[in-house]
Design a protein around this motif. Structure first.
Motif, mmCIF file in Angstrom:
data_model
loop_
_atom_site.group_PDB
_atom_site.id
_atom_site.type_symbol
_atom_site.label_atom_id
_atom_site.label_comp_id
_atom_site.label_asym_id
_atom_site.label_seq_id
_atom_site.Cartn_x
_atom_site.Cartn_y
_atom_site.Cartn_z
ATOM 1 N N MET A 74 26.544 42.695 28.546
ATOM 2 C CA MET A 74 27.521 42.038 29.418
ATOM 3 C C MET A 74 28.903 42.048 28.772
ATOM 4 O O MET A 74 29.909 42.378 29.420
ATOM 5 C CB MET A 74 27.082 40.603 29.698
ATOM 6 N N ILE A 75 28.981 41.692 27.488
ATOM 7 C CA ILE A 75 30.256 41.707 26.772
ATOM 8 C C ILE A 75 30.802 43.126 26.680
ATOM 9 O O ILE A 75 32.001 43.372 26.877
ATOM 10 C CB ILE A 75 30.099 41.091 25.375
ATOM 11 N N LEU A 76 29.917 44.080 26.382
ATOM 12 C CA LEU A 76 30.344 45.476 26.285
ATOM 13 C C LEU A 76 30.933 45.964 27.600
ATOM 14 O O LEU A 76 32.015 46.584 27.620
ATOM 15 C CB LEU A 76 29.159 46.350 25.871
ATOM 16 N N HIS A 80 32.054 34.875 37.864
ATOM 17 C CA HIS A 80 30.883 35.736 37.698
ATOM 18 C C HIS A 80 30.508 35.904 36.229
ATOM 19 O O HIS A 80 29.338 36.159 35.909
ATOM 20 C CB HIS A 80 31.130 37.078 38.373
ATOM 21 N N LEU A 81 31.481 35.724 35.333
ATOM 22 C CA LEU A 81 31.141 35.697 33.914
ATOM 23 C C LEU A 81 30.245 34.508 33.607
ATOM 24 O O LEU A 81 29.241 34.637 32.888
ATOM 25 C CB LEU A 81 32.423 35.614 33.071
ATOM 26 N N TYR A 84 28.219 42.153 43.267
ATOM 27 C CA TYR A 84 27.714 42.594 41.968
ATOM 28 C C TYR A 84 28.832 42.525 40.932
ATOM 29 O O TYR A 84 30.004 42.784 41.239
ATOM 30 C CB TYR A 84 27.169 44.010 42.062
ATOM 31 N N SER A 85 28.444 42.228 39.681
ATOM 32 C CA SER A 85 29.455 41.999 38.656
ATOM 33 C C SER A 85 28.946 42.415 37.282
ATOM 34 O O SER A 85 27.733 42.506 37.043
ATOM 35 C CB SER A 85 29.831 40.510 38.628
ATOM 36 N N PHE A 86 29.893 42.683 36.375
ATOM 37 C CA PHE A 86 29.616 43.005 34.981
ATOM 38 C C PHE A 86 28.508 44.059 34.885
ATOM 39 O O PHE A 86 28.571 45.074 35.574
ATOM 40 C CB PHE A 86 29.312 41.733 34.187
ATOM 41 N N PRO A 107 26.671 50.777 31.075
ATOM 42 C CA PRO A 107 27.734 50.910 30.071
ATOM 43 C C PRO A 107 27.988 52.360 29.656
ATOM 44 O O PRO A 107 29.145 52.741 29.422
ATOM 45 C CB PRO A 107 27.205 50.077 28.892
ATOM 46 N N ILE A 108 26.951 53.172 29.579
ATOM 47 C CA ILE A 108 27.139 54.580 29.236
ATOM 48 C C ILE A 108 27.871 55.303 30.360
ATOM 49 O O ILE A 108 28.778 56.119 30.113
ATOM 50 C CB ILE A 108 25.787 55.243 28.921
#
Length: 358
Positions: free
Chosen positions: A108-110, A135-136, A152-154, A303-304
């Motif tokens: 999530m942080i990434l 949403h965080l 949708y989030s993060f 993330p990728i």
């Protein structure tokens, strides 16, 4: 007579890995998105489409398979222990929290950091747009899909885990308060099935998750009682092989029949796959490794994708998502990263939390 309890249900691990791969194929379309919509996207133009058509078109059903497998495994491992009080609420929470949260928090942080970089380049986020404080907070509490969200989030694939957390709570409460009777679980499954039949896709995702989870649980209870019946196994094998052919010949839109079909089909499949597979030790290690990396592949693949999109932006080139080479790069990066994430981060974090909290 009960079957010996293997440390790993290898057949289910194989199915879980295939389902994780299916989700990767389904989300490959993200590379064609501008903001939250695909642009000039042709499903059939994706790499090796003819070979992986099923995954490209129906890979999103991998989530339902995950839910059903989770139900089987949870009933198999925890049903008696929770109902009899051997595992209390605190220990159950720690087992789930240590398994799910560290990797969720890290990814999530990434994603949050990468999305800030992407927004600086483009003026909008990559695919998932609701990356704000509200949403965080929802994501921090694994509540990103409890009905409070705007979208949708993060690291949005966590939505299915967010829903499953509610199912874990129901699972524990039902077993502790109502007992482990098969009729109790059947009543929960029936209630969800009737809701799905009545309201279709209008039901909350949690209702779907409960249905598939308890369907998997019913399969685990049936397997514990009838695993040794050859007649039943052969009959179920015939149904499992013939049912997809019948579904194909019916030629009905998948969104009309597939959810209810899967709800009936998956428990039969899990019953057959749960038996003790005799494979060489090296194969067993490979199957266990593939099963272990499903959660990490599920959370690291977006993330990728975001990192690859950033790299293409920095070079000033369009994402070459129709290229077989680019497809191979995305898949290999995801699977390699998932393997090492499990070994070097997910498992050590899980073990450390359990030592500290239990």
């Amino acid at each position: 007579m009960q079957p010996a309890r293997q440390s790993k249900l290898l057949g289910l691990e194989i199915l879980r890995f295939i389902s994780a791969i299916a989700v990767l194929f389904w989300h490959y379309q993200h590379f064609a998105f501008v903001a939250d919509k695909p642009v000039d996207f042709v499903t059939e133009a994706q790499p090796l489409y003819g070979l992986f058509l099923v995954f490209y078109r129906y890979g999103f059903y991998g989530v339902q398979v995950f839910w059903c497998i989770s139900g089987f495994i949870f009933f198999w491992k925890y049903r008696t222990a929770i109902a009899d009080g051997a595992i209390g609420a605190g220990k159950f929470f720690v087992l789930r929290f240590s398994r799910l949260y560290p990797l969720h928090f890290a990814t999530m942080i990434l994603v949050g950091l990468l999305q800030l970089m992407y927004f600086a380049q483009r003026g909008y986020y990559f695919v998932y747009q609701h990356n704000d404080l509200k949403h965080l907070i929802l994501n921090l509490f694994l509540a990103s899909h409890w009905g409070l969200q705007d979208g949708y989030s993060f690291n949005a694939p966590i939505w299915s885990i967010s829903v499953e957390v509610l199912v874990y709570l129901l699972f524990f409460v039902v077993l502790r308060l109502l007992g482990r009777s098969v009729w109790v679980s059947a009543a929960v499954l029936l209630a969800c099935t009737l809701a799905k039949w009545q309201w279709g896709n209008q039901v909350l995702p949690a209702v779907d998750a409960v249905a598939y989870f308890f369907a998997g649980g019913m399969a685990a209870m049936a397997y514990g009682r009838w695993w040794s019946s050859r007649a039943l196994n052969y009959a179920l094998l015939g149904v499992v092989l013939a049912a997809p052919v019948g579904l194909y010949l019916a030629n009905r839109p998948h969104d009309q029949v597939a959810p209810m079909f899967l709800l009936a089909y998956l428990p039969l499949l899990l019953f057959l796959l749960a038996r003790d597979l005799r494979v060489p030790p090296r194969w067993q290690q490979g199957i266990e490794a593939a099963g272990n990396m499903t959660y990490s592949s599920y959370l690291i693949h977006f993330p990728i994708q975001l990192a690859l999109a950033l790299a293409c932006n920095a070079r000033g080139v369009a994402i070459p998502y129709r290229s077989v080479g680019f497809f191979a790069l995305f898949m290999s990066l995801t699977l390699v990263a998932a393997y090492f994430l499990y070994r070097w981060f997910e498992l050590p974090a899980q073990e450390r939390l359990r030592r500290q909290m239990l």
